[in-house]
Design an enzyme around this catalytic site. Structure first.
Site: not given
Ligand code: ADP
Length: 407
Positions: A10, A92, A181, A242, A387
């Site tokens: 990743n 990823r 995601h 965010r 993940e």
């Protein structure tokens, strides 16, 4: 014979996280990360399953240097990239656009295509590409697979994926909802169905992935039908830094009235908003602690309320999208750990069949678990995301049957 291990990489803008997984039993012979790439001193932390963790502090200028250091550490434990047990590397990749709706074996054309998507994912795809290019150079003999964050959302119907803006402009500039995601939403929605003892193809799930970034998705019978992140990961829920949903006219307003540039507003909404912008802390643990007492409890409480209000709106919206909901699944750092957020998010939704059982909700546990009362019409669950396991599983599924000399 191909090996049974997959190295998952990743590659973020300033970090590389990696896990080596063995697909026969799900064990992880080694995990680690390189942090602060490009800064004066970077840190590599490598944790082999069979020994004590090791740390290296040294300058790591770029992803190439980082991955070479990771390969050295793996080789030190007899787990190097040339080890016959290694079947593939799974990467990823954040943005797959409309082209990549499935995990994909990487060749030169795939690299070019991911490069073409940089304009829609300028913060993420370049780092992912740097990881892919270096890994291909270091291990040309291994198949490498790209697993896209957007892929799971590719099943959204057109009426959910399109914004109501001029079609010609939207098409020319690839403006639409992609969602992110996805690896987590795929994994968690499947696990949530399993927890109920049902087939994913018979189960409707609302997944709430609440980490630093946060997103919701509506999954109908195993397929994503709507999700809260959009063209970029800015839209939707309130996140650590965010804003999530705002009136787009806020951008025009700040340009005209405050004289801010587009780049300044980009930073404002992505890095200085959300919980951080509201109360000065982006970590939910700090927000929860500050809410208890002290001079600024009120700001922390308001930030929490705004966060939860948005969450509840999405639960309601996705309830309506799905028509029938079997389970609401909370995941990622906040979703898995913050009982107060789970409770507040479903409080008042008893009419929809949603509630948490205080004792179950407060209990801490490792695996997937129900936190709703046994009699609840709709299950509420905590499902820890994984993940890396999902990327490894998807990668392995793609390469396990390929003859070795084909790669
Ligand atoms: P990322 O999105 O970076 O993968 P995670 O899924 O690990 O992040 O989530 C990180 C966030 O989870 C932290 O910022 C923190 O707010 C939250 N978190 C972690 N543990 C707890 C906890 N015990 N209680 C509340 N929030 C927590």
């Amino acid at each position: 014979m191909r090996g049974t291990r997959v190295l998952v990489l990743n590659s973020g803008s300033s970090s590389v996280k990696y896990q080596l997984l063995d697909m026969t039993d799900g064990s992880r012979p080694a995990v680690g990360l390189v942090e602060r790439i490009g800064e004066r001193t970077s840190l590599l932390r490598h944790s082999p399953a069979d020994g004590p963790p090791r740390e290296r502090e040294e300058p790591v200028a770029d992803h190439e240097t980082a991955l070479k250091a990771v390969a050295e550490e793996l080789a030190h434990d007899g787990l190097g990239l040339d080890s016959p047990e290694l079947a593939a590397i799974g990467h990823r990749v954040v943005h797959g656009g409309r082209r990549f709706t499935e995990p994909t074996v990487i060749d030169d054309a795939v690299v070019d295509e991911i490069e073409r998507l940089v304009p829609v994912a300028p913060l993420h795809n370049p780092a992912n590409l740097a990881g892919i290019r270096t890994a291909r150079a270091l291990a040309p003999h291994l198949p490498q697979v790209a697993v896209f964050d957007t892929a799971f959302h590719a099943t959204m119907p057109e009426y959910a994926a399109r914004y109501a803006v001029d079609t010609a402009v939207a098409d020319e500039h690839r403006v639409r909802r992609y969602g992110f995601h996805g690896t987590s939403h795929a994994y968690v929605s499947r696990k949530a169905a399993e927890l109920l003892g049902r087939e994913p193809s018979e189960t409707n799930v609302i997944v709430l992935h609440l980490g630093n970034g946060a997103s919701a998705s509506a999954v109908a019978r195993g397929r994503c039908v709507d999700t809260s992140m959009g063209l970029t990961p800015l839209e939707g829920l309130v996140m650590g830094t965010r804003s999530g949903d705002i009136d787009p006219a806020v951008v025009f307003h700040l340009t005209r009235v405050a004289g801010m540039s587009v780049d300044e507003i980009d930073i404002l909404l992505n890095k200085r908003s959300g919980l951080l912008g509201l109360c000065g802390d982006n970590d939910m643990r700090d927000v929860l602690r500050r809410m208890e007492s002290g001079p600024d409890a009120e700001a922390a409480r308001l930030a929490f309320d705004i966060y939860v209000h948005r969450l509840r709106k999405y639960i309601g919206a996705y309830y309506a999208v799905l028509g029938r909901v079997d389970v609401v699944a909370f995941t990622a750092g906040v979703g898995e750990n913050a009982a107060a957020v789970r409770e507040a998010a479903v409080t008042g939704l008893e009419g929809l069949g949603l509630a948490v059982d205080p004792e179950r909700n407060a209990a801490r546990g490792g695996g997937p678990r129900l936190v709703s009362p046994p009699t609840a019409r709709v299950a509420v669950a905590v499902v820890p995301t994984d993940e890396e396991l999902e990327i490894a599983t998807q990668t392995y599924a793609l390469v396990a049957d390929r003859p070795v000399d084909e790669t």
